[in-house]
Design a protein around this motif. Structure first.
Motif, PDB file in Angstrom:
ATOM      1  N   HIS A   1       0.850  -1.168   0.000  1.00  0.00           N
ATOM      2  CA  HIS A   1       0.000   0.000   0.000  1.00  0.00           C
ATOM      3  C   HIS A   1       0.893   1.226   0.000  1.00  0.00           C
ATOM      4  O   HIS A   1       2.054   1.153   0.359  1.00  0.00           O
ATOM      5  CB  HIS A   1      -0.937   0.026   1.216  1.00  0.00           C
ATOM      6  N   GLY A   2       0.377   2.362  -0.420  1.00  0.00           N
ATOM      7  CA  GLY A   2       1.198   3.555  -0.586  1.00  0.00           C
ATOM      8  C   GLY A   2       1.743   3.601  -1.992  1.00  0.00           C
ATOM      9  O   GLY A   2       1.834   2.587  -2.676  1.00  0.00           O
TER      10      GLY A   2
ATOM     11  N   ASN B   1       7.053   8.615  -9.993  1.00  0.00           N
ATOM     12  CA  ASN B   1       8.471   8.513  -9.686  1.00  0.00           C
ATOM     13  C   ASN B   1       8.780   7.190  -8.990  1.00  0.00           C
ATOM     14  O   ASN B   1       7.893   6.439  -8.600  1.00  0.00           O
ATOM     15  CB  ASN B   1       8.897   9.682  -8.790  1.00  0.00           C
ATOM     16  N   THR B   2      10.072   6.922  -8.834  1.00  0.00           N
ATOM     17  CA  THR B   2      10.478   5.730  -8.094  1.00  0.00           C
ATOM     18  C   THR B   2       9.977   5.825  -6.659  1.00  0.00           C
ATOM     19  O   THR B   2      10.137   6.857  -6.012  1.00  0.00           O
ATOM     20  CB  THR B   2      12.013   5.618  -8.087  1.00  0.00           C
ATOM     21  N   PRO B   3       9.379   4.771  -6.152  1.00  0.00           N
ATOM     22  CA  PRO B   3       8.858   4.817  -4.778  1.00  0.00           C
ATOM     23  C   PRO B   3       9.977   5.067  -3.769  1.00  0.00           C
ATOM     24  O   PRO B   3      11.126   4.667  -3.966  1.00  0.00           O
ATOM     25  CB  PRO B   3       8.250   3.429  -4.582  1.00  0.00           C
ATOM     26  N   ARG B   4       9.622   5.722  -2.682  1.00  0.00           N
ATOM     27  CA  ARG B   4      10.549   5.910  -1.568  1.00  0.00           C
ATOM     28  C   ARG B   4      10.443   4.699  -0.661  1.00  0.00           C
ATOM     29  O   ARG B   4       9.377   4.405  -0.122  1.00  0.00           O
ATOM     30  CB  ARG B   4      10.206   7.191  -0.802  1.00  0.00           C
ATOM     31  N   LEU B   5      11.563   3.996  -0.503  1.00  0.00           N
ATOM     32  CA  LEU B   5      11.578   2.790   0.315  1.00  0.00           C
ATOM     33  C   LEU B   5      12.128   3.093   1.698  1.00  0.00           C
ATOM     34  O   LEU B   5      13.125   3.808   1.850  1.00  0.00           O
ATOM     35  CB  LEU B   5      12.436   1.699  -0.336  1.00  0.00           C
ATOM     36  N   GLY B   6      11.482   2.539   2.711  1.00  0.00           N
ATOM     37  CA  GLY B   6      11.970   2.632   4.074  1.00  0.00           C
ATOM     38  C   GLY B   6      12.487   1.284   4.527  1.00  0.00           C
ATOM     39  O   GLY B   6      12.008   0.236   4.071  1.00  0.00           O
ATOM     40  N   LEU B   7      13.477   1.279   5.399  1.00  0.00           N
ATOM     41  CA  LEU B   7      14.069   0.047   5.908  1.00  0.00           C
ATOM     42  C   LEU B   7      13.941   0.030   7.425  1.00  0.00           C
ATOM     43  O   LEU B   7      14.363   0.970   8.104  1.00  0.00           O
ATOM     44  CB  LEU B   7      15.550  -0.029   5.515  1.00  0.00           C
TER      45      LEU B   7
ATOM     46  N   LYS C   1       6.410   4.533   9.065  1.00  0.00           N
ATOM     47  CA  LYS C   1       5.435   5.089   8.126  1.00  0.00           C
ATOM     48  C   LYS C   1       4.810   6.374   8.665  1.00  0.00           C
ATOM     49  O   LYS C   1       4.467   7.279   7.905  1.00  0.00           O
ATOM     50  CB  LYS C   1       4.352   4.051   7.830  1.00  0.00           C
ATOM     51  N   GLN C   2       4.674   6.460   9.969  1.00  0.00           N
ATOM     52  CA  GLN C   2       4.084   7.652  10.573  1.00  0.00           C
ATOM     53  C   GLN C   2       5.040   8.838  10.575  1.00  0.00           C
ATOM     54  O   GLN C   2       4.608   9.985  10.412  1.00  0.00           O
ATOM     55  CB  GLN C   2       3.658   7.344  12.017  1.00  0.00           C
ATOM     56  N   HIS C   3       6.328   8.575  10.755  1.00  0.00           N
ATOM     57  CA  HIS C   3       7.278   9.659  10.976  1.00  0.00           C
ATOM     58  C   HIS C   3       8.101  10.025   9.750  1.00  0.00           C
ATOM     59  O   HIS C   3       8.737  11.094   9.735  1.00  0.00           O
ATOM     60  CB  HIS C   3       8.215   9.302  12.124  1.00  0.00           C
ATOM     61  N   CYS C   4       8.127   9.184   8.737  1.00  0.00           N
ATOM     62  CA  CYS C   4       8.936   9.455   7.548  1.00  0.00           C
ATOM     63  C   CYS C   4       8.089   9.297   6.292  1.00  0.00           C
ATOM     64  O   CYS C   4       7.144   8.498   6.269  1.00  0.00           O
ATOM     65  CB  CYS C   4      10.136   8.506   7.476  1.00  0.00           C
ATOM     66  N   HIS C   5       8.441  10.054   5.271  1.00  0.00           N
ATOM     67  CA  HIS C   5       7.712   9.957   4.011  1.00  0.00           C
ATOM     68  C   HIS C   5       8.265   8.787   3.200  1.00  0.00           C
ATOM     69  O   HIS C   5       9.294   8.894   2.538  1.00  0.00           O
ATOM     70  CB  HIS C   5       7.837  11.249   3.209  1.00  0.00           C
ATOM     71  N   VAL C   6       7.608   7.644   3.301  1.00  0.00           N
ATOM     72  CA  VAL C   6       7.994   6.456   2.524  1.00  0.00           C
ATOM     73  C   VAL C   6       6.745   5.854   1.904  1.00  0.00           C
ATOM     74  O   VAL C   6       5.639   5.979   2.426  1.00  0.00           O
ATOM     75  CB  VAL C   6       8.701   5.399   3.401  1.00  0.00           C
TER      76      VAL C   6
ATOM     77  N   PHE D   1      20.925  13.926  14.505  1.00  0.00           N
ATOM     78  CA  PHE D   1      20.108  13.330  13.451  1.00  0.00           C
ATOM     79  C   PHE D   1      20.114  14.188  12.188  1.00  0.00           C
ATOM     80  O   PHE D   1      20.116  13.669  11.069  1.00  0.00           O
ATOM     81  CB  PHE D   1      18.668  13.133  13.950  1.00  0.00           C
ATOM     82  N   ALA D   2      20.108  15.511  12.362  1.00  0.00           N
ATOM     83  CA  ALA D   2      20.079  16.431  11.220  1.00  0.00           C
ATOM     84  C   ALA D   2      21.354  16.350  10.388  1.00  0.00           C
ATOM     85  O   ALA D   2      21.357  16.744   9.210  1.00  0.00           O
ATOM     86  CB  ALA D   2      19.864  17.860  11.705  1.00  0.00           C
ATOM     87  N   GLU D   3      22.436  15.830  10.971  1.00  0.00           N
ATOM     88  CA  GLU D   3      23.719  15.762  10.281  1.00  0.00           C
ATOM     89  C   GLU D   3      23.957  14.414   9.593  1.00  0.00           C
ATOM     90  O   GLU D   3      25.012  14.216   8.976  1.00  0.00           O
ATOM     91  CB  GLU D   3      24.849  16.030  11.277  1.00  0.00           C
ATOM     92  N   LEU D   4      23.002  13.511   9.674  1.00  0.00           N
ATOM     93  CA  LEU D   4      23.158  12.194   9.055  1.00  0.00           C
ATOM     94  C   LEU D   4      22.950  12.271   7.552  1.00  0.00           C
ATOM     95  O   LEU D   4      22.273  13.163   7.041  1.00  0.00           O
ATOM     96  CB  LEU D   4      22.161  11.201   9.664  1.00  0.00           C
ATOM     97  N   GLU D   5      23.504  11.316   6.830  1.00  0.00           N
ATOM     98  CA  GLU D   5      23.380  11.280   5.379  1.00  0.00           C
ATOM     99  C   GLU D   5      22.048  10.675   4.928  1.00  0.00           C
ATOM    100  O   GLU D   5      21.628  10.868   3.788  1.00  0.00           O
ATOM    101  CB  GLU D   5      24.535  10.477   4.771  1.00  0.00           C
ATOM    102  N   ARG D   6      21.394   9.951   5.815  1.00  0.00           N
ATOM    103  CA  ARG D   6      20.117   9.307   5.484  1.00  0.00           C
ATOM    104  C   ARG D   6      19.167   9.526   6.649  1.00  0.00           C
ATOM    105  O   ARG D   6      19.569   9.498   7.805  1.00  0.00           O
ATOM    106  CB  ARG D   6      20.355   7.808   5.229  1.00  0.00           C
ATOM    107  N   GLU D   7      17.877   9.744   6.345  1.00  0.00           N
ATOM    108  CA  GLU D   7      16.890   9.976   7.394  1.00  0.00           C
ATOM    109  C   GLU D   7      16.801   8.761   8.316  1.00  0.00           C
ATOM    110  O   GLU D   7      16.765   7.628   7.868  1.00  0.00           O
ATOM    111  CB  GLU D   7      15.526  10.258   6.768  1.00  0.00           C
ATOM    112  N   LEU D   8      16.764   9.021   9.618  1.00  0.00           N
ATOM    113  CA  LEU D   8      16.781   7.953  10.615  1.00  0.00           C
ATOM    114  C   LEU D   8      15.846   8.285  11.763  1.00  0.00           C
ATOM    115  O   LEU D   8      15.785   9.435  12.210  1.00  0.00           O
ATOM    116  CB  LEU D   8      18.202   7.770  11.167  1.00  0.00           C
TER     117      LEU D   8
END
Length: 338
Positions: free
Chosen positions: A21-22, A27-33, A196-201, A130-137
């Motif tokens: 779902h989602g 565009n290419t889907p945004r994947l979360g891990l 899913k609640q906190h990040c746009h994926v 967290f703001a200085e990371l290369e990937r959202e976490l």
């Protein structure tokens, strides 16, 4: 090394899909891990990450809990799968691992503080936020005062990971901003819905390194140890009985009972979270314990095998940004531990 991880031990890995779902639109889907809790089993997360990198699978955001938070934070900070394996190889034996343990005497709050482990993490993270990371976490811990999960997405990353990885009864609670935190696995061992609640994926790949209920029902999992032969020597039998009296983690003692009760709740929480993920990667180990870090090679390989089995399902997500029902299936791999 743990002899139980060598032949004739047999393990297996699973890649499982559920209905997606989602949407990523055109565009290419945004994947979360999502990387689960699991102690030393969490080294398998590094093997999964290696396969994702080798196959150019784009991951937009990561959610981690406990050991999953530790691995996820390093990856989000820029360490690749090869560097993660190098970090795992540093804990080459039990003696090396014990150097990271800062024991509490008397153990009123827990057995260890966990400060040395946090400092070990800060070799790579430093004081990075967290703001200085290369990937959202996002990092998930458990708020002991509110009895609820706590999502960290700002502030110093190492402090959040320390809180998330503070194993109940093993590690002392972590004090942050006037509140007490413990292992995120107590409330969200596989935080799919929180990601899913906190990040746009658009889609979530969940990596679950925890055992399944069926492993215990079949007697194939040795997370809580195995029944050993009774020593024939009278002195050895006496020493064993005395050690069992003082070892709180021994079978039937207070921490063993607590850990089993917590695991029973975690396994049921995980089932619900897996149902919310589009792809579930499940490395499996029938011989393991939370501190078995010297067997890093076994866990890394299991993670790689499970991720490879899941690649077709993951590629399907990327090729079909507009969700359509996917057939639910299970891929089962048999392998010998090396």
């Amino acid at each position: 090394m743990n002899a139980n991880l060598h032949p004739p031990f047999r393990g297996w890995s699973r890649a499982e899909e559920s209905h997606p779902h989602g949407s990523g639109g055109e565009n290419t889907p945004r994947l979360g891990l999502v990387l689960s809790s699991g102690g030393s089993r969490g080294l398998a997360h590094a093997g999964v990450i290696q396969v994702l990198e080798e196959n150019a699978i784009p991951i937009a955001a990561v959610a981690g809990c406990s050991m999953g938070a530790y691995v996820g934070a390093l990856w989000a900070a820029g360490l690749d799968g090869k560097a993660l394996e190098e970090r795992a190889r540093e804990i080459k034996d039990r003696a090396t691992f014990k150097k990271l343990l800062d024991f509490i005497v008397p153990p009123s709050e827990g057995l260890i503080r966990g400060e040395k482990i946090r400092q070990h993490l800060e070799r790579d993270l430093g004081k990075r936020t967290f703001a200085e990371l290369e990937r959202e976490l996002i990092v998930v811990a458990t708020d002991l005062d509110r009895l609820s999960p706590q999502v960290f997405s700002s502030g110093q990353v190492s402090h959040a990971v320390h809180a998330s990885a503070a194993i109940p009864a093993i590690c002392a609670p972590v004090q942050l901003n006037g509140r007490r935190y413990t292992d995120g696995g107590a409330t969200e061992p596989l935080p799919v819905r929180l990601l899913k609640q906190h990040c746009h994926v658009d889609h979530v790949i969940a990596v679950n390194v925890m055992p399944a209920q069926s492993d215990f029902e079949s007697g194939h999992d040795t997370t809580f140890g195995t029944t050993c032969e009774v020593p024939q020597n009278a002195a050895s039998r006496l020493l064993r009985r005395l050690w069992r009296k003082v070892n709180l983690l021994a079978h039937g003692n207070v921490l063993d009972t607590f850990r089993r009760s917590l695991m029973a709740a975690q396994l049921r929480l995980i089932v619900k979270e897996e149902a919310a993920a589009e792809v579930v990667i499940h490395p499996r180990f029938t011989a393991s314990n939370w501190h078995d870090f010297e067997n890093f090679g076994h866990y890394l390989q299991a993670g790689r095998e499970a991720a490879i089995a899941a690649l077709p399902a993951i590629r399907e997500l990327l090729l079909q940004p507009t969700p359509t029902p996917l057939a639910r299936h299970e891929t089962r791999l048999e392998h010998l531990a090396s």
